[in-house]
Write a protein that holds these residues in place. Structure first.
Motif, PDB file in Angstrom:
ATOM      1  N   ASN A 141      -6.115  -0.474  -2.304  1.00 59.63           N
ATOM      2  CA  ASN A 141      -6.791  -1.473  -2.724  1.00 59.63           C
ATOM      3  C   ASN A 141      -6.701  -1.553  -1.293  1.00 59.63           C
ATOM      4  N   PRO A 142      -8.057  -1.845  -0.859  1.00 58.97           N
ATOM      5  CA  PRO A 142      -8.707  -2.074  -0.018  1.00 58.97           C
ATOM      6  C   PRO A 142      -9.061  -3.194   0.080  1.00 58.97           C
ATOM      7  N   VAL A 143      -8.589  -4.427   1.726  1.00 56.84           N
ATOM      8  CA  VAL A 143      -8.505  -5.025   1.842  1.00 56.84           C
ATOM      9  C   VAL A 143     -10.433  -5.239   2.831  1.00 56.84           C
ATOM     10  N   SER A 144     -10.719  -4.071   2.937  1.00 52.06           N
ATOM     11  CA  SER A 144     -11.925  -4.192   3.444  1.00 52.06           C
ATOM     12  C   SER A 144     -12.486  -2.569   3.504  1.00 52.06           C
ATOM     13  N   ASN A 145     -14.029  -3.002   4.307  1.00 53.03           N
ATOM     14  CA  ASN A 145     -14.309  -1.877   4.210  1.00 53.03           C
ATOM     15  C   ASN A 145     -14.337  -0.306   3.225  1.00 53.03           C
ATOM     16  N   PRO A 146     -13.636  -1.175   1.733  1.00 52.86           N
ATOM     17  CA  PRO A 146     -14.222  -0.088   0.595  1.00 52.86           C
ATOM     18  C   PRO A 146     -13.839   1.446   0.647  1.00 52.86           C
ATOM     19  N   ASP A 147     -15.103   2.055   1.251  1.00 53.10           N
ATOM     20  CA  ASP A 147     -15.490   3.451   1.078  1.00 53.10           C
ATOM     21  C   ASP A 147     -14.519   3.782   2.109  1.00 53.10           C
ATOM     22  N   GLN A 198      -8.534  -1.923 -10.365  1.00 53.20           N
ATOM     23  CA  GLN A 198      -7.752  -2.507  -9.380  1.00 53.20           C
ATOM     24  C   GLN A 198      -7.634  -1.753  -8.351  1.00 53.20           C
ATOM     25  N   TYR A 199      -7.681  -0.263  -8.691  1.00 51.01           N
ATOM     26  CA  TYR A 199      -7.618   0.073  -7.522  1.00 51.01           C
ATOM     27  C   TYR A 199      -9.119   1.214  -7.287  1.00 51.01           C
ATOM     28  N   LEU A 200      -9.442   1.898  -5.634  1.00 51.70           N
ATOM     29  CA  LEU A 200     -10.255   2.283  -6.171  1.00 51.70           C
ATOM     30  C   LEU A 200      -9.230   4.022  -5.979  1.00 51.70           C
ATOM     31  N   PHE A 201      -9.792   4.809  -6.280  1.00 51.48           N
ATOM     32  CA  PHE A 201      -9.186   6.436  -5.920  1.00 51.48           C
ATOM     33  C   PHE A 201     -10.010   7.807  -6.312  1.00 51.48           C
ATOM     34  N   GLY A 202      -9.385   8.820  -6.365  1.00 53.30           N
ATOM     35  CA  GLY A 202      -9.960   9.808  -5.847  1.00 53.30           C
ATOM     36  C   GLY A 202      -8.674  10.899  -5.830  1.00 53.30           C
ATOM     37  N   GLY A 203      -9.275  12.405  -5.783  1.00 54.75           N
ATOM     38  CA  GLY A 203      -8.090  13.593  -6.270  1.00 54.75           C
ATOM     39  C   GLY A 203      -8.736  15.079  -5.773  1.00 54.75           C
ATOM     40  N   ASP A 204      -7.474  15.732  -6.282  1.00 52.02           N
ATOM     41  CA  ASP A 204      -8.232  17.549  -5.985  1.00 52.02           C
ATOM     42  C   ASP A 204      -6.740  17.881  -7.040  1.00 52.02           C
ATOM     43  N   VAL A 205      -7.091  19.242  -6.501  1.00 46.99           N
ATOM     44  CA  VAL A 205      -6.275  20.761  -7.080  1.00 46.99           C
ATOM     45  C   VAL A 205      -4.992  21.501  -5.897  1.00 46.99           C
ATOM     46  N   TYR A 206      -4.192  21.653  -6.550  1.00 49.04           N
ATOM     47  CA  TYR A 206      -4.133  22.816  -4.820  1.00 49.04           C
ATOM     48  C   TYR A 206      -3.151  23.384  -5.831  1.00 49.04           C
ATOM     49  N   HIS A 207      -3.460  25.043  -5.304  1.00 43.36           N
ATOM     50  CA  HIS A 207      -2.756  26.156  -5.622  1.00 43.36           C
ATOM     51  C   HIS A 207      -1.008  26.330  -5.424  1.00 43.36           C
ATOM     52  N   LEU A 267     -10.686   4.169   1.927  1.00 44.86           N
ATOM     53  CA  LEU A 267     -10.372   5.226   0.530  1.00 44.86           C
ATOM     54  C   LEU A 267     -10.392   6.997   1.363  1.00 44.86           C
ATOM     55  N   ARG A 268     -11.542   6.470   2.149  1.00 48.17           N
ATOM     56  CA  ARG A 268     -11.670   8.051   2.444  1.00 48.17           C
ATOM     57  C   ARG A 268     -10.636   8.319   3.613  1.00 48.17           C
ATOM     58  N   THR A 269      -9.836   7.195   4.335  1.00 46.60           N
ATOM     59  CA  THR A 269      -8.710   7.257   5.389  1.00 46.60           C
ATOM     60  C   THR A 269      -7.928   7.695   4.102  1.00 46.60           C
ATOM     61  N   VAL A 270      -7.312   7.099   3.655  1.00 51.63           N
ATOM     62  CA  VAL A 270      -6.324   7.538   2.324  1.00 51.63           C
ATOM     63  C   VAL A 270      -6.653   8.642   2.307  1.00 51.63           C
ATOM     64  N   LEU A 271      -7.376   9.026   1.333  1.00 50.99           N
ATOM     65  CA  LEU A 271      -7.187  10.824   0.796  1.00 50.99           C
ATOM     66  C   LEU A 271      -7.332  11.598   1.949  1.00 50.99           C
ATOM     67  N   ASP A 272      -7.937  11.490   2.650  1.00 50.96           N
ATOM     68  CA  ASP A 272      -7.683  12.464   4.178  1.00 50.96           C
ATOM     69  C   ASP A 272      -6.607  12.558   4.651  1.00 50.96           C
ATOM     70  N   GLN A 273      -5.792  11.181   5.019  1.00 44.39           N
ATOM     71  CA  GLN A 273      -4.803  11.339   5.753  1.00 44.39           C
ATOM     72  C   GLN A 273      -3.528  12.366   3.893  1.00 44.39           C
ATOM     73  N   TYR A 295      -0.795   4.040   7.375  1.00 48.51           N
ATOM     74  CA  TYR A 295      -0.237   2.721   6.935  1.00 48.51           C
ATOM     75  C   TYR A 295      -1.020   1.934   7.683  1.00 48.51           C
ATOM     76  N   SER A 296      -1.042   1.930   9.288  1.00 50.56           N
ATOM     77  CA  SER A 296      -2.352   1.866  10.445  1.00 50.56           C
ATOM     78  C   SER A 296      -3.270   1.627  10.452  1.00 50.56           C
ATOM     79  N   ALA A 297      -3.830   2.746  10.032  1.00 55.13           N
ATOM     80  CA  ALA A 297      -5.603   2.949   9.846  1.00 55.13           C
ATOM     81  C   ALA A 297      -6.141   2.598   8.840  1.00 55.13           C
ATOM     82  N   ALA A 298      -5.608   2.315   7.409  1.00 56.72           N
ATOM     83  CA  ALA A 298      -5.531   1.896   6.490  1.00 56.72           C
ATOM     84  C   ALA A 298      -5.516   0.497   5.981  1.00 56.72           C
TER      85      ALA A 298
END
Length: 358
Positions: A291-297, A150-159, A300-306, A221-224
């Protein structure tokens, strides 16, 4: 809003694993971190090496060869296990030495401690028990937002050079968004501080729900998402000992109920695995699903960068906070209305530690 005052820690003090609640699953990493090289990571004061065999089995061993103490994380990953980089002893996922080059017999005591580790929904969970020999009493938590489709996702690790509970405090109190995250997920600070808030929970969890109706959409929110104008926002934060789940998002103002489990609009589902490294440092394993409604890649990149930008801002604040706690020494903290959730979480951990010490 009673709660024990936050105290400073002595960074030089020896902290055994029992300084943290045991008989628990903790996050050790993400599945995509296990590549062709072993991964060294200290969790709950335990230096570990994580790896995956050619058959796909995930393993976690004490990061010390039983022969001459070289870190096994400096070794070579092979099909059946991990080969020490000093004299070539080969260790399997169980910790047993499988082979000693130039020697036919492998002594029975040639083994290292192995930890129980599970891979579920691309999250690596490790069991820390009071009894090293006892199997886990339950399976690790599920996180279906990684695997439902249902979702696109990505992640990372912080110390973090700060104690783990300071991150709990930060995530359970999202009123700070209007001050710390103005460029991303923030918004009007007054609206954040005065948001309608509900706090509930039980002996092992805390849930904080906040609503900000008829507000301006923040930059992320406005960007995504193609909002019309003003929005109704929600924040649902669920604290568990080893991880938090945070569901935030918004719909166009007045378009639908923000407490409807099936509501539409823009969603950000965050997974936050907070695992102590030592008493004064920790690992932060995060993912963000949307949950992108358009331009999924691109979305997602915008959400992860933000998202990463917001976490960079939080890291700066929390590490500066802890450095100042050390500078000023043990001082009581004054609670305000937004501290109900963090204080409940701290009481849960205090109770678990007292139960262990009985």
């Amino acid at each position: 809003m009673s709660g024990q005052p936050i105290k400073s820690f002595d960074p030089q003090a020896e902290q055994p694993v029992a300084s943290f609640p045991l008989d628990q699953w903790y996050v050790a990493g993400f599945a995509w971190e296990l590549t062709e090289k072993p991964l060294a990571r200290t969790l709950l004061n335990q230096p570990l090496v994580l790896f995956r065999t050619a058959a796909g089995e995930v393993a976690a061993l004490e990061d010390r060869c039983c022969h001459r103490a070289l870190p096994l994380s400096l070794g070579i990953l092979e099909a059946d296990g991990l080969r020490c980089g000093y004299h070539g002893l080969l260790f399997g996922p169980s910790g047993r030495c499988l082979e000693i080059p130039g020697q036919l017999k492998v002594p029975g005591k040639a083994r290292v401690r192995a930890f129980t580790v599970r891979e579920r929904d691309q999250i690596l969970w490790i069991w820390f028990g009071r009894d090293e020999q006892a199997p886990p009493s339950e399976e690790p938590p599920a996180y279906p937002h990684h695997s439902s489709g249902q979702y696109l996702f990505g992640g990372d690790v912080y110390h973090y050079d700060a104690p783990w509970q300071l991150i709990h405090d930060n995530l359970l109190d999202l009123s700070h968004l209007g001050y710390v995250h103005l460029r991303t997920i923030g918004g009007n600070a007054r609206i954040h501080m005065n948001a309608q808030m509900q706090v509930s929970g039980d002996e092992s969890s805390v849930k904080v729900v906040r609503y900000m109706l008829d507000s301006e959409p923040p930059p992320t929110y406005s960007a995504a998402f193609p909002f019309k104008e003003r929005i109704d926002r929600w924040q649902e934060i669920e604290f568990n000992l080893s991880h938090l789940k945070i569901w935030t998002g918004a719909v166009d103002a007045g378009s639908e109920a923000v407490d409807d489990p099936q509501r539409g609009g823009f969603h950000m589902r965050g997974f936050h695995g907070i695992t102590p490294e030592t008493a004064t440092s920790c690992h932060y394993f995060w993912s963000m699903a949307t949950n992108p409604v358009s331009n999924p890649d691109e979305t997602l990149r915008t959400v992860l960068d933000q998202t990463k930008q917001t976490f960079d801002e939080d890291k700066q604040i929390i590490e500066a906070q802890y450095a100042n706690m050390l500078r000023f020494g043990e001082q009581p903290m004054v609670d305000i209305h937004v501290d109900v959730g963090p204080n409940r979480a701290r009481r849960i951990i205090e109770r678990l530690l007292k139960d262990y010490q009985r």
